[in-house]
Design an enzyme around this catalytic site. Structure first.
Site, short mmCIF file in Angstrom:
data_model
loop_
_atom_site.label_atom_id
_atom_site.label_comp_id
_atom_site.label_asym_id
_atom_site.label_seq_id
_atom_site.Cartn_x
_atom_site.Cartn_y
_atom_site.Cartn_z
N LYS A 255 0.86 -1.20 0.00
CA LYS A 255 0.00 0.00 0.00
C LYS A 255 0.89 1.24 0.00
CE LYS A 255 -3.38 2.39 2.91
NZ LYS A 255 -2.48 3.33 3.63
N HIS A 279 -1.68 8.14 0.94
CA HIS A 279 -1.91 8.10 2.39
C HIS A 279 -2.88 9.21 2.82
CE1 HIS A 279 0.12 6.06 5.97
NE2 HIS A 279 -0.79 6.82 6.53
N GLY A 312 -9.72 10.03 -0.96
CA GLY A 312 -10.76 11.01 -1.28
C GLY A 312 -12.11 10.44 -1.66
C1 HOC Z 1 3.80 3.98 13.24
C2 HOC Z 1 3.37 5.03 12.41
O1 HOC Z 1 -1.47 5.85 9.07
C3 HOC Z 1 -1.82 8.04 9.89
C4 HOC Z 1 -1.82 6.58 10.17
C5 HOC Z 1 -1.10 6.15 11.40
C6 HOC Z 1 0.34 6.49 11.46
C7 HOC Z 1 1.00 5.76 12.60
C8 HOC Z 1 2.42 6.06 12.79
O2 HOC Z 1 -1.95 8.83 10.81
O3 HOC Z 1 -1.74 8.44 8.75
#
Ligand code: HOC
Length: 384
Positions: A255, A279, A312
């Site tokens: 991903k 993300h 989105g």
């Molecule tokens: C261990 C990393 O994907 C976000 C999530 C969580 C990130 C966790 C930190 O906030 O985008």
């Protein structure tokens, strides 16, 4: 009452009222200027529908087949961290909502309920997400536990070598583990949330992180994601994918892929699926949206691996556009998270119902009764 919500946007408005600002901002925010966050929504306005007409659409189908399993709709719930701050036992609530909608649930590694318990209590088709932390043995232990729990799909997030620059974290916390006064007062204005989440044991604790955090830092408080971000491995590369492929016998999904060449490399290493992702605009600000690159990736690797995407998606129409461009399925992030924050399991369930009924209506109005018959002939890209 979440049943009254007619759209994901209405669930979002309910969520904003129900949870304190620092929780809502965690769900809502992106990195830096939030260019990618905004673009993830705008991109859908540049793709128009070109419907057929005079086709019998009295019976319609939106189910798909993913990794040999039938799923009831062309979407699944993607991994989102810290659901335990939005609703009591938020990960179980989300997974249970997915189970009742007949779609898979991807459990984040930063959950507050153990993966074994989520599988047992939800009855969902659970996939497990993992980051590559500096401690490879820890990653291997997550894979082993997932396998023992009967989980068939492991999702490795590849876009987080370092943690994105999310400036709301710095604004909301006076020190990494302490809310500033403004947010402390705001928490007091949300007594229902205080009782639901903090009573009687205080902040929920991470349940799957083993020794990754010192014992006094396992509660999900403060800028927990930013703190955890420090244990991410910036050395993550294709050798790690090869290593994971070697120790994980189930389906392996990456991903965070965006480039054709990376998708082809995934095929060559025996990876089973990819999720195109920026993300949710929370990592590299300015990254293109997945809908920008979907057609070229599909043209290069369709049939060789399962191509999914996120970013989105708030309407059934958005999902239909992605499927028409060749995606196998869409991962939901904020859409179901708003539902969870608005009303726990019932809210997440409502989000899934809204999207299911919107997909169904769009198929009918496109005169395309079977989702498998969708293709790019139903779309036209508009000039910017
Ligand atoms: C261990 C990393 O994907 C976000 C999530 C969580 C990130 C966790 C930190 O906030 O985008």
């Amino acid at each position: 009452d979440v049943q009254r919500a007619q759209s994901i946007e209405e669930l979002r408005a309910m969520a904003r009222k129900r949870v304190p600002n620092f929780c809502f901002e965690y769900v809502e925010g992106g990195a830096e200027e939030e260019i990618s966050l905004r673009h993830n929504r705008e991109v859908f306005t540049r793709i128009g529908f070109l419907p057929r007409t005079l086709v019998d659409v009295s019976v319609r189908r939106q189910g798909r087949r993913l990794f040999g399993q039938d799923i009831a709709s062309p979407f699944l719930i993607g991994p989102t961290g810290f659901s335990g701050l939005l609703a009591r036992e938020g990960d179980v609530a989300m997974a249970s909502a997915a189970a009742s909608a007949g779609v898979p649930f991807v459990l984040t590694n930063v959950s507050t309920t153990s993966l074994e318990e989520v599988v047992r209590r939800s009855g969902a088709q659970v996939w497990q997400q993992v980051y590559l932390y500096r401690d490879r043995a820890f990653v291997a232990s997550v894979a082993q536990r997932a396998q023992a729990a009967g989980i068939g799909v492991l999702v490795l997030t590849t876009d987080s070598a370092v943690y994105g620059k999310r400036e709301w974290d710095a604004r909301n916390f006076s020190s990494p583990r302490r809310l500033d006064w403004r947010n402390k007062l705001d928490v007091l204005r949300h007594p229902r949330w205080l009782i639901d989440i903090l009573y009687p044991h205080g902040f929920p604790r991470f349940a799957n992180l083993g020794d990754l955090l010192p014992p006094d830092q396992t509660s999900v408080r403060g800028a927990a994601a930013a703190i955890l971000g420090q244990s991410l491995s910036a050395a993550l590369d294709w050798a790690d994918v090869q290593w994971l492929r070697g120790i994980w016998p189930g389906k392996l999904v990456l991903k965070g892929v965006m480039q054709v060449e990376d998708a082809q490399r995934a095929v060559a290493l025996g990876v089973d699926g990819i999720v195109l992702s920026n993300h949710g605009g929370r990592q590299l600000d300015g990254a293109l949206s997945t809908m920008d690159v979907l057609p070229e990736v599909v043209a290069a690797v369709k049939g060789q691996l399962t191509v999914m995407l996120d970013g989105g998606f708030r309407r059934g129409a958005d999902i239909v556009k992605a499927i028409a461009l060749g995606a196998d399925a869409v991962l939901l992030g904020r859409a179901t998270t708003y539902g969870l924050a608005a009303g726990g399991q019932a809210g997440a369930t409502r989000a899934l119902e809204i999207l299911r009924s919107e997909v169904d209506r769009v198929l009918a109005l496109l005169a395309c009764p079977d989702i498998d018959q969708l293709d790019a002939s139903y779309l036209r890209r508009l000039q910017a």
